[in-house]
Scaffold this active site. Structure first.
Site, mmCIF file in Angstrom:
data_model
loop_
_atom_site.group_PDB
_atom_site.id
_atom_site.type_symbol
_atom_site.label_atom_id
_atom_site.label_comp_id
_atom_site.label_asym_id
_atom_site.label_seq_id
_atom_site.Cartn_x
_atom_site.Cartn_y
_atom_site.Cartn_z
ATOM 1 N N TRP A 78 -47.881 16.455 -13.507
ATOM 2 C CA TRP A 78 -46.939 17.780 -12.656
ATOM 3 C C TRP A 78 -47.157 18.843 -13.491
ATOM 4 O O TRP A 78 -47.495 19.771 -13.313
ATOM 5 C CB TRP A 78 -46.451 18.152 -12.358
ATOM 6 C CG TRP A 78 -44.976 17.454 -13.579
ATOM 7 C CD1 TRP A 78 -45.169 17.288 -14.338
ATOM 8 C CD2 TRP A 78 -43.708 18.033 -13.232
ATOM 9 N NE1 TRP A 78 -43.354 17.109 -15.508
ATOM 10 C CE2 TRP A 78 -42.712 17.973 -14.465
ATOM 11 C CE3 TRP A 78 -42.761 19.450 -12.362
ATOM 12 C CZ2 TRP A 78 -41.406 18.972 -14.960
ATOM 13 C CZ3 TRP A 78 -41.464 19.495 -12.479
ATOM 14 C CH2 TRP A 78 -41.130 18.975 -13.627
ATOM 15 N N ASP A 79 -47.539 18.593 -15.070
ATOM 16 C CA ASP A 79 -48.424 19.593 -16.336
ATOM 17 C C ASP A 79 -48.979 20.333 -15.396
ATOM 18 O O ASP A 79 -48.710 21.758 -15.276
ATOM 19 C CB ASP A 79 -48.671 18.603 -17.248
ATOM 20 C CG ASP A 79 -47.666 18.076 -17.986
ATOM 21 O OD1 ASP A 79 -47.652 17.535 -19.199
ATOM 22 O OD2 ASP A 79 -46.658 17.337 -16.925
ATOM 23 N N GLU A 122 -35.827 12.512 -16.501
ATOM 24 C CA GLU A 122 -36.134 11.415 -16.358
ATOM 25 C C GLU A 122 -35.232 10.543 -17.370
ATOM 26 O O GLU A 122 -35.177 9.172 -17.440
ATOM 27 C CB GLU A 122 -37.767 11.039 -16.936
ATOM 28 C CG GLU A 122 -38.753 11.754 -16.110
ATOM 29 C CD GLU A 122 -39.763 12.081 -16.374
ATOM 30 O OE1 GLU A 122 -39.940 11.891 -17.941
ATOM 31 O OE2 GLU A 122 -40.651 12.721 -16.175
ATOM 32 N N LYS A 145 -32.400 15.559 -20.138
ATOM 33 C CA LYS A 145 -33.619 15.707 -21.077
ATOM 34 C C LYS A 145 -34.654 17.167 -20.862
ATOM 35 O O LYS A 145 -34.690 17.131 -21.591
ATOM 36 C CB LYS A 145 -34.382 15.115 -20.350
ATOM 37 C CG LYS A 145 -36.299 14.665 -21.582
ATOM 38 C CD LYS A 145 -37.051 13.793 -20.479
ATOM 39 C CE LYS A 145 -38.319 13.594 -21.635
ATOM 40 N NZ LYS A 145 -39.037 12.552 -20.899
ATOM 41 N N GLN A 146 -34.323 18.187 -19.314
ATOM 42 C CA GLN A 146 -34.702 19.388 -19.461
ATOM 43 C C GLN A 146 -34.608 19.875 -18.434
ATOM 44 O O GLN A 146 -33.253 19.356 -17.258
ATOM 45 C CB GLN A 146 -36.466 19.112 -19.503
ATOM 46 C CG GLN A 146 -37.050 17.858 -18.115
ATOM 47 C CD GLN A 146 -38.315 17.744 -17.983
ATOM 48 O OE1 GLN A 146 -39.277 18.089 -18.724
ATOM 49 N NE2 GLN A 146 -39.410 17.443 -17.454
#
Lengths: 699, 262
Positions: free
Chosen positions: A287-288, A426, A525-526
């Site tokens: 998805w980057d 994740e 995580k983010q």
């Protein structure tokens, strides 16, 4: 690694390596990569040596010799024979304005200077020039085999050296090179031209390359260099950023943009997580590409963005098959994609704790489906490409919406749920009703409905109604009292651990705390919920950005390199631009300072793109809406001005922001409409200037 | 000819020291020689040396001084010492061993009593905890020189704990591959050792590997003193390792190119 700073304009456009350490060499090679969107060549020393990892890659050409499907290495073209002894000292400079890497070093007999570039004006052409005292440097073989055998073959066609690597998957990378040595006073000047071709399906023929190399040599180095300068000047005219008052961010942003602008070209472009600068992450597409890189290129090089979309469109059949295999409709894109659109995510990995863990994203990170659609919508918004929307874009939006519609499970109250998914965070999964996945699916359904209603080619009426109904039914975890989204069902019941109290962020919390403890806690995580505020702010509840930012930021470990720039953007949107600077600068320096320890394997494309998104979407508040460019800047005190250049509906636009005003100029007066302060204005020949007062949060 | 020097006492603890010396002598294509500083008839020392088949030299004097001098001989590439006389004894190791190792500018193998030592020709698995620092790199160079062209299987052990926990760990299915590949290239170039990552304190991780029978020797880079800092790991491992511990001095060694250059 040093980067010149100060008032010298050239300094803000150059990345310089002044010390050579074998243990750092591979990082420097990645940083000094030259690429043209189809081929990338790492910035290896011409003589190789300890620590060197020279590599040539072609976008989208994969091999399966490794356990993983990974990018095929191509013939090397940068080697020179240092006949008089190894060069010492000196420096290497990547000039971001021109895409030329210049090296100066000492030889026993005098000085060495080399120049190399990947021709932006002629993708598939690479050029090298070297000057040194006569006899001190010899050309040596123009082409050499990569470290991995890769089915390397080579030969001669007259004076032209050709070489080719071949993939077990059928494709290959071919090169043909010519070189000459001419006397220039006491020095020799070596000029080498290389024609490259790649094909993911069959080994390229050498004949046309030999002919091309002959033509290039006839054209000559100086003419090719002049083309290079012109091509890059044109690119920067539509993409440059200037950050007055912050040389760290300015150089970091230009460095990031340089590599992004060189990352994609052609009709179809597979952009892996590390681009064309290394084989890290096996060259797989995540998805980057869709969420991070594509919007940048949509706004600066629309044709390159279209090439990224073409990659996904050509793999739509595989995505449909993947959905059907699960008994679902529409299209399901893989979490990791390579040559044929099948799922190539490894099934397991060994955690530092020693445990072998299943990779849950492989089967559960379904948000990729909506991410692909979102990237396509960004392309459409920036470019205004109606033909895309009516044609392949419509099919894409329709197929992805159909997937979600078939994926939703309804409870007895008629509420829709997406179960057993993994969101951007994740550390937790599989979970039910991940807010990011659900809201993105909702957006996707609505977008799909919009499209099918307008497309005569698609059976619209029935689908549009069903999709809008499904969208409305999807739960999103929003609590009106707290104005927070629950990241997934049950998240608020986890251990309320604040990562900031345990360690300095960024930190890989799953390594610090262990996988199980992390999963049992609220540490994430983010950006996950917060990613919604960045990508689809109109889909989030009004006034919910700050409550979610205040809640989730202290719980965010930023263990993903994708995270810091997004938080920087959101802090700016929340009216906290000064607080955003630390995270933005971290993102800017991530590869330059090798903060992950893995830049040697390639530059972090998503981080680079995140820097641009933070500047443009975050600090500038620049967003393409339907036919209107919205601008709502929030600048930190340290910046005196921010200037960004974009292409909106085919028209180059320069937006300059300072603490007092917004100035918009365009090359095509009357074509660009700008919304500022709630009003829409058409930008005329003299540009447009709006008085501006600092504002707080817009959401 | 180069030698592996076994410094033995007059006790049954000499046996594993002698066996280790013989094993490494074969590995390094050197001669195994034992030395005992007499404090009496030395019957046990003689018997143990004879049983293992290692020539024994008897010496007189202050044991630490004699052993330091013997270890300094240019022909000696490796010293082998016993950790302590008994299973429960001096921690982390006996005075003589520590004193001799603390001044040696070459590797010293410390063998605990009861250690299981392989036979000559057996493969030897060595785990090398490596924190990625330049200091550890210098000491690890000893090991690389010692083990090049041998049948030693090297595993680098990097423990993510405290300051070494990575800031980013993106996709675990790729990050470990990328990270370990670069780690090896930086810290053990020109070879392809295995890499083991751990997410606990390095001493604990090394001992865990030994207890899991995943190695025959733990190789530790040390600053040749047992004060604070990284020496805590050395103390912990010396005290509790069930396998021999190879102490690698952080400073350059005498009589080597590296040492001459420093």
């Amino acid at each position: 690694m040093s980067a010149d700073r100060g008032s010298d304009e050239a300094a803000g456009w150059c990345v310089q390596v002044t010390d050579h350490r074998p243990e750092r060499e591979r990082v420097d090679e990645a940083l000094l990569t030259v690429a043209d969107g189809r081929f990338g060549t790492r910035g290896s020393l011409e003589e190789g040596g300890p620590g060197a990892d020279p590599l040539v890659l072609a976008a989208g050409v994969y091999d399966d010799r490794d356990p993983l499907v990974t990018l095929l290495p191509g013939p090397l073209w940068t080697g020179l024979d240092m006949a008089s002894g190894a060069p010492v000292g000196g420096r290497r400079v990547l000039d971001l304005r021109t895409g030329v890497v210049v090296r100066e070093a000492g030889l026993p007999a005098g000085g060495l200077r080399t120049e190399r570039f990947a021709a932006a004006a002629r993708p598939g052409v690479a050029v090298l020039k070297a000057q040194a005292p006569a006899g001190a440097v010899r050309p040596g073989p123009a082409l050499q085999a990569p470290a991995d055998d890769a089915g390397y073959t080579a030969g001669w066609a007259g004076e032209c050296h050709w070489a080719r690597t071949t993939s077990r998957l059928g494709g290959g990378i071919a090169a043909a090179a010519l070189q000459r040595t001419v006397a220039a006073g006491p020095d020799d000047v070596i000029e080498r031209v290389v024609a490259l071709q790649a094909d993911p399906h069959r080994p390229p023929s050498v004949g046309p390359l030999v002919e091309a190399a002959t033509g290039l040599m006839a054209r000559g180095y100086d003419a090719l260099l002049a083309e290079q300068r012109t091509a890059w000047a044109r690119r920067w005219a539509h993409a440059a950023v200037t950050v007055e008052g912050d040389p760290v961010v300015e150089l970091g942003a230009r460095f990031a943009l340089f590599h992004l602008l060189a990352s994609a070209d052609g009709i179809e472009a597979a952009l892996g997580a590390r681009g064309l600068s290394g084989r890290g992450y096996a060259g797989h597409v995540f998805w980057d590409t869709d969420v991070f890189a594509l919007p940048v290129l949509a706004a600066t090089r629309p044709r390159a963005a279209r090439a990224l979309l073409e990659y996904r469109l050509r793999r739509l059949p595989a995505a449909r098959a993947a959905a059907a295999a699960r008994g679902l409709e529409g299209a399901r894109f893989p979490w990791e994609s390579a040559h044929d659109g099948s799922e190539v995510t490894p099934a397991t990995a060994r955690h530092p704790s020693g445990a072998v863990l299943p990779i849950l994203t492989r089967d559960h990170a379904e948000h990729i489906v909506a991410d692909v659609a979102w990237g396509a919508s960004q392309y459409a918004l920036w470019s205004g490409d109606e033909a895309f929307l009516a044609g392949p874009g419509a099919e894409l939006f329709s197929a992805t919406a159909a997937y979600w519609a078939s994926r939703i499970r309804y409870d007895r109250h008629g509420r829709g749920h997406l179960e057993a998914v993994v969101g951007p965070d994740e550390y937790h999964g599989p979970v039910d009703d991940n807010a990011y996945t659900n809201v993105m699916a909702r957006w996707n359904l609505r977008r799909g409905a919009d499209v099918v209603e307008r497309s005569a080619a698609l059976d619209g009426r029935g689908s549009a109604t069903r999709w809008r109904t499904a969208a409305a039914a999807l739960v999103d975890g929003y609590d009106t009292a707290s104005r927070r989204y629950e990241q997934f069902a049950g998240y608020f019941g986890l251990e309320p651990l604040l990562i900031e109290e345990l360690a300095s962020v960024p930190v890989a919390a799953d390594v610090l705390l262990g996988v199980e403890r992390t999963a049992a806690s609220q540490v994430i995580k983010q950006a996950d919920v917060l990613m919604l505020h960045h990508l689809v702010p109109d889909e989030t509840a009004a006034g919910s950005l700050i409550p979610n930012l205040d809640f989730y930021a202290p719980r965010t470990a930023h263990g993903s390199s994708l995270s810091p720039a997004i938080h920087a953007a959101l802090l700016a949107r929340a009216g906290r631009p000064d607080e955003a600077l630390g995270l933005l600068r971290l993102a800017c320096r991530l590869d330059l300072d090798d903060l992950t320890g893995t830049t040697a394997g390639g530059l972090h494309i998503a981080t680079s793109a995140g820097v641009w998104q933070a500047l443009v979407y975050g600090f500038a508040g620049l967003r393409p809406r339907r036919g209107v460019l919205e601008v709502a800047p929030v600048l930190p005190q340290a910046w005196s001005a921010l200037e960004v250049r974009v292409v909106f509906h085919g028209t180059p636009v320069t937006v300059r922001l300072d603490h007092d005003a917004v100035a918009v100029e365009t090359e095509d007066p009357g074509r660009v409409r700008v919304r500022h302060g709630g009003a829409v204005h058409t930008v005329g020949g003299a540009g447009r200037r709006f008085a501006h007062t600092p504002k707080g949060a817009r959401a | 000819m180069t030698t592996v020097l076994a410094a033995i006492d007059n006790s049954p603890a000499a046996r594993p020291v002698l066996l280790a010396a013989r094993l490494f002598a074969v590995l390094l294509d050197a001669a195994a020689v034992a030395i005992h500083v007499r404090g009496g008839p030395a019957r046990t020392a003689r018997a143990e040396a004879a049983a293992v088949g290692v020539p024994l030299r008897l010496a007189d004097g202050v044991p630490v001084d004699v052993l330091r001098a013997a270890l300094a001989d240019a022909a000696v590439v490796l010293g082998v010492f016993g950790a302590r006389r008994h299973l429960v004894g001096a921690r982390p190791a006996g005075h003589t061993t520590l004193a001799a190792a603390s001044t040696a500018r070459k590797p010293v193998l410390v063998v605990p009593p009861g250690a299981r030592i392989g036979a000559p020709g057996d493969r030897v698995r060595v785990i090398v905890p490596h924190d990625g620092s330049p200091e550890t790199d210098r000491g690890a160079a000893h090991a690389r020189r010692l083990f090049q062209a041998t049948a030693v299987e090297v595993t680098l052990l990097h423990a993510f704990a405290g300051e070494t926990v990575p800031r980013f760990w993106d996709e675990p299915q790729h990050e470990a591959v990328a990270w370990t590949r670069e780690f090896v290239r930086r810290h053990w170039p020109a070879a392809v050792p295995a890499v083991r990552l751990a997410s606990r304190a390095p001493g604990s991780a090394a001992l865990g590997a030994a207890e899991a029978q995943a190695c025959d020797v733990i190789a530790l880079v040390w600053g040749q003193e047992l004060g604070a800092g990284r020496a805590r790991v050395v103390r912990e491992v010396l005290a509790d390792a069930p396998v021999p511990v190879l102490l690698l001095p952080m400073a350059g060694s005498a009589g080597t190119a590296e040492g001459a250059g420093r």
